[in-house]
Motif scaffolding. Structure first.
Motif, mmCIF file in Angstrom:
data_model
loop_
_atom_site.group_PDB
_atom_site.id
_atom_site.type_symbol
_atom_site.label_atom_id
_atom_site.label_comp_id
_atom_site.label_asym_id
_atom_site.label_seq_id
_atom_site.Cartn_x
_atom_site.Cartn_y
_atom_site.Cartn_z
ATOM 1 N N GLU A 221 0.743 -1.185 0.000
ATOM 2 C CA GLU A 221 -0.068 0.140 0.035
ATOM 3 C C GLU A 221 0.917 1.333 0.053
ATOM 4 O O GLU A 221 0.445 2.300 -0.704
ATOM 5 N N GLN A 222 2.053 1.223 0.708
ATOM 6 C CA GLN A 222 2.949 2.283 0.560
ATOM 7 C C GLN A 222 3.633 2.648 -0.561
ATOM 8 O O GLN A 222 3.715 3.756 -1.191
ATOM 9 N N LYS A 225 0.855 4.127 -2.860
ATOM 10 C CA LYS A 225 0.818 5.625 -2.846
ATOM 11 C C LYS A 225 1.794 6.536 -3.371
ATOM 12 O O LYS A 225 1.538 7.589 -3.872
ATOM 13 N N GLU A 228 1.022 7.044 -6.820
ATOM 14 C CA GLU A 228 0.016 7.890 -7.251
ATOM 15 C C GLU A 228 0.478 9.199 -7.256
ATOM 16 O O GLU A 228 0.021 10.059 -8.019
#
Length: 231
Positions: A221-222, A225, A228
């Motif tokens: 997930e890191q 991010k 993105e």
């Protein structure tokens, strides 16, 4: 489950390792494909490989501890039940005595790891693996007393003729005690599996595996991010 045989436990272990291996491999394959079609930052395959090694290491360690614990706490009880069957099936005092000696040896091993209960004066009044709502049927001090009584009964009938009624009475007493002790040992065996120490170890073992997966998910997930933000 205490009713699982050795083969069932091996099959279960192979199945768990296989599922983890296939899952890790599919994730690695998916990760490599993503790296080939995109310039975005993805999780390093080395991280997955390291996690896989860690999970397999935890499983192997858990398997070793399970086998070691079984050999120390459970297998002696299995041997005791077998020797009790041997004592019941024989009418030879010497054969019965050999079985009782083996039973006493295994009792000494098992009773070292069983929690003690003391009275107000500090005297040990019970050794019971049942850590909640224990009863006398699983009190190993009482079981030890019955084994001592069986030894004493053998000494009494050793010099008695087999045609004497006292001999048959003594053998019946030993047979009845052996049957009762076998039932008591069977009642106590499941609680050797679910002792507080075993439950704590199992919880830590499961938490370690879940923790590795949680770290992988958080890392993924890191990185997502960061991708993105970089777009």
């Amino acid at each position: 489950m205490p009713e699982f045989g050795t083969l069932a436990m091996v099959i279960l272990a192979v199945a768990i390792i296989g599922i983890i291996a296939v899952t890790a491999k599919s994730r690695l394959t998916s990760n490599n494909t993503h790296m080939n079609v995109s310039d975005k930052t993805t999780m390093s395959p080395n991280l997955y490989k390291l996690a896989m090694v860690g999970i397999l290491g935890i499983i192997v360690f858990g398997g070793y501890m399970a086998i070691s614990g079984y050999n120390t706490d459970i297998y002696p009880l299995d041997r005791i039940r077998g020797n009790l069957d041997g004592a019941r099936s024989s009418s030879d005092p010497d054969v019965i005595r050999n079985h009782l000696v083996s039973i006493q040896t295994d009792l000494n091993i098992v009773m070292k790891n069983i929690p003690e209960t003391t009275d107000a004066s500090g005297k040990v009044i019970a050794k019971n693996p049942v850590w909640i709502f224990g009863t006398e049927s699983t009190n190993f001090l009482r079981i030890q007393n019955d084994v001592d009584a069986m030894f004493a009964g053998l000494d009494e009938i050793a010099s008695v003729s087999k045609d004497n009624a006292a001999y048959h009475t003594g053998m019946l007493d030993i047979n009845d005690r052996a049957l009762l002790l076998k039932i008591n040992i069977m009642d106590a065996t499941p609680y050797m599996y679910v002792s507080p120490a075993n439950m704590m170890f199992s919880a830590i073992w499961i938490a370690a595996i879940i923790g590795i997966f949680a770290i992988l998910k958080r890392k993924k997930e890191q990185l997502k991010k960061e991708d993105e933000i970089g777009i």
